[in-house]
Write an enzyme that holds these catalytic residues in place. Structure first.
Site, PDB file in Angstrom:
ATOM      1  N   ALA A 444     -11.583  -4.599  -1.761  1.00 29.62           N
ATOM      2  CA  ALA A 444     -12.756  -3.728  -1.724  1.00 29.62           C
ATOM      3  C   ALA A 444     -12.896  -3.032  -0.373  1.00 29.62           C
ATOM      4  O   ALA A 444     -12.735  -3.651   0.690  1.00 29.62           O
ATOM      5  CB  ALA A 444     -14.015  -4.523  -2.033  1.00 29.62           C
ATOM      6  N   ASP A 445     -13.247  -1.756  -0.438  1.00 27.08           N
ATOM      7  CA  ASP A 445     -13.549  -0.976   0.756  1.00 27.08           C
ATOM      8  C   ASP A 445     -15.041  -0.741   0.911  1.00 27.08           C
ATOM      9  O   ASP A 445     -15.473  -0.121   1.876  1.00 27.08           O
ATOM     10  CB  ASP A 445     -12.832   0.375   0.698  1.00 27.08           C
ATOM     11  CG  ASP A 445     -13.238   1.198  -0.515  1.00 27.08           C
ATOM     12  OD1 ASP A 445     -14.170   1.998  -0.380  1.00 27.08           O
ATOM     13  OD2 ASP A 445     -12.645   1.045  -1.595  1.00 27.08           O
ATOM     14  N   GLU A 498      -4.409   3.841  -1.911  1.00 29.90           N
ATOM     15  CA  GLU A 498      -4.998   4.176  -0.619  1.00 29.90           C
ATOM     16  C   GLU A 498      -4.719   3.024   0.329  1.00 29.90           C
ATOM     17  O   GLU A 498      -4.873   1.842  -0.049  1.00 29.90           O
ATOM     18  CB  GLU A 498      -6.502   4.377  -0.725  1.00 29.90           C
ATOM     19  CG  GLU A 498      -6.906   5.664  -1.397  1.00 29.90           C
ATOM     20  CD  GLU A 498      -8.423   5.840  -1.412  1.00 29.90           C
ATOM     21  OE1 GLU A 498      -9.135   4.913  -0.981  1.00 29.90           O
ATOM     22  OE2 GLU A 498      -8.886   6.891  -1.859  1.00 29.90           O
TER      23      GLU A 498
END
Length: 601
Positions: A444-445, A498
């Site tokens: 998670a970002d 990403e």
């Protein structure tokens, strides 16, 4: 912006700042406490299995809502669930909305988080909604880049205005659908969008991606495809645009090398069964367009229907008894791995059933056996670091599964976001011939429990087995390598990545003399590997000066081949020096224009 313009970034820019006949009325009152509403990371005492044999089949639970065409108030129930789930990105609610065969008029099923809508026919055309199954982004100011964890399967739609809106990001499959009209993949107003996946579906009209940055469509039929932004990949799709990467960025394979569609629940008269589609090689088009699909049916009497609150001991007792598992919507805490040891076992989740391994255990382990099918569930890392979260085959697995592969479909992994979680490696594939068909493996970002060390997760996918195929691979934000491939003859059709936003400095992502950990690394021992349509993006918002030597790393040998690669710097936060190894131009400034390589070596 125009429909074909490149959006300035993905979600990172914002991150910076039921049994048969269960009535619709069985939906718990909003705010009430149900079995699925346990706090995600709070361990619960696992239920003990009965001394006698566990009963098979049974109640699908309170969060499986079954409709038929005569059910009153369907729209109000759909609206009620949406109100609860629309912005509950890290909430505990889980719902599966099942529609019996028939025709439903004037519905708009708007889907929020952890909500699946599924038809119960053997063919999508058995269940027709004269209306829409909609995902939009009003909850997030018109930005669809966080529209995760929702799905539509096995329905025919006749959209009210001729086009159905499906504005999603990762972990939001559109499977086995027939849209008798067009399909719009962007939010209202053409805000940012970052999906997505379609399989075994027929879109009679045109698909309009508009602002969608990447998309993978497999074994389907489309009436047309309107545009592309960064990376649109098609395999086995009738009506797909011709190969033209990088301008426009279409990667088109005439067929999919090997595929086997996801198992699905359906009604045979009054009886629930699970259909297991057969394996196809060089697949093209849908499985259901020419009569009864090919495969086998398994009655619900051969499944243990699990409800939240049961633990690993109960699930393993059912598996040892020779039963398959149907995981109804909710959250399952595990104090030991779920052990799948029998060939041909099916583990099917509904409504994003979620497994949380407590105490650092692995959530699930699969033996080196033929034909296991894992589908439709989420693994959410616990607060104690797990060395691995999901293992397909033991280390050293060597059996030939080419005739009857293990399949992993719509199985998603999350580390952090719903609370602090840690796992060294998320998914390890040791078994040969495994098919990984649509996964999102996400460190998670944003959300709760997020930080460079708080939700530490070094590796996303590690492939040790030979002859493994990935179709629709999404892996993001890991502290080190997102994908490492050690097996021979591996293949990937579509990859989206990403790099970790939150790397504190260059030293934190230094791999010896190499700047940055590659998003996708093929080990130097590998002599045969191939990939099509692979992209990696960087957005180093803590230290924008970080440089990546390359997005992809692989041995430079004739048997290792890549087609249509790209790297992108989002908003100029970090840069890539090359695309793969020392090939491909560097990204430049904050233009978000990809650097591409059409063929390597």
């Amino acid at each position: 912006m125009t429909h074909t313009s490149r959006p300035p970034s993905r979600r990172g820019l914002l991150a910076a700042g039921v049994a048969a006949g269960v009535a619709a009325a069985s939906l718990p009152a909003l705010g009430s406490t149900t079995a699925s509403a346990a706090t995600t990371h709070k361990p619960t005492k696992p239920a003990k299995p009965a001394k006698e044999k566990l009963a098979a089949g049974g109640d699908l639970g309170p969060n499986v809502i079954v409709f038929d065409p005569s059910t009153p108030g369907i729209q109000s129930k759909l609206d009620e669930i949406l109100k609860q789930q629309e912005s509950a990105q890290f909430g505990t609610g889980r719902y599966a909305l099942l529609f019996k065969p028939g025709t439903y008029n004037g519905l708009n099923a708007q889907l929020g988080f952890y909500t699946s809508v599924l038809g119960l026919g053997l063919s999508p055309d058995d269940t027709t909604i004269n209306g829409d199954v909609t995902v939009d982004a009003g909850w997030f100011n018109g930005n669809a880049t966080q529209n995760f964890w929702r799905s539509a399967e096995n329905l025919a739609l006749v959209p009210v205005n001729g086009t159905n809106r499906w504005a999603v990001a990762q972990a939001a499959p559109f499977r086995r659908m027939h849209v008798r009209g067009g399909l719009n993949l962007s939010p209202d107003g053409y805000g940012w969008a970052s999906g997505g996946y379609i399989a075994d579906s027929r879109i009679d009209g045109t698909v309009g991606p508009y602002s969608q940055q990447q998309w993978y469509t497999r074994d389907s039929s489309v009436g047309g495809w309107q545009n592309a932004v960064w990376n649109m990949v098609f395999s086995g799709v009738e009506g797909a645009p011709a190969q033209s990467f990088p301008d426009p960025p279409y990667t088109t394979l005439d067929t999919t090398p090997v595929s086997r569609e996801k198992p699905f629940l359906y009604l045979d008269g009054a009886d629930y069964k699970v259909f297991l589609p057969e394996k196809r090689t060089n697949a093209r088009g849908t499985t259901w367009g020419n009569g009864t699909p090919r495969g086998t049916s398994v009655p619900l009497s051969q499944f243990y229907v699990a409800q939240p609150g049961v633990g690993a001991d109960t699930l393993n007792a059912a598996l040892d008894q020779g039963l398959n598992l149907l995981l109804t919507p909710g959250i399952y805490h595990l104090d030991a791995p779920v052990q799948v040891n029998r060939a041909g076992t099916v583990v099917l989740g509904l409504g994003y059933a979620t497994l949380v391994p407590d105490g650092g255990v692995t959530a699930m382990k699969v033996a080196d056996v033929d034909g296991v099918r894992l589908a439709g569930f989420l693994v959410d890392a616990g607060t104690v670091n797990s060395p691995t979260l999901l293992e397909i085959g033991p280390r050293g697995a060597s059996a030939d599964h080419s005739a009857d592969p293990i399949t992993v479909q719509d199985v998603f992994v999350r580390i952090g976001g719903a609370g602090a979680g840690k796992a060294t490696t998320s998914l390890v594939v040791n078994a040969r011939h495994t098919i990984v068909d649509h996964t999102w493996i996400w460190r998670a970002d944003h959300g709760d429990g997020v930080g460079w060390e708080t939700n530490r997760a070094d590796y996303g996918l590690v492939v040790n087995g030979d002859d493994v195929l990935a179709t629709g691979l999404f892996v993001e934000h890991f502290n080190k390598y997102d994908v490492q491939w050690f097996g021979q003859r591996g293949r990937t059709v579509f990859f989206q990545n990403e790099k970790a936003y939150d790397a504190p400095d260059q030293a934190a992502v230094q791999d010896g003399a190499t700047k940055g950990f590659a998003a996708y690394k093929v080990d130097n021992s590998v002599t045969s590997h191939e990939g099509w349509g692979l992209g990696s993006y960087c957005y180093y918002n803590v230290d924008p000066t970080i440089r990546q030597d390359h997005g992809f790393a692989a041995p430079n040998t004739p048997g290792v081949k890549f087609h249509d690669l790209l790297v992108v710097s989002l908003g100029g936060k970090g840069q890539f020096e090359h695309v793969i190894n020392d090939t491909g131009a560097a990204t430049s400034g904050d233009t978000t224009v990809p650097s591409t390589v059409t063929s390597y070596p």
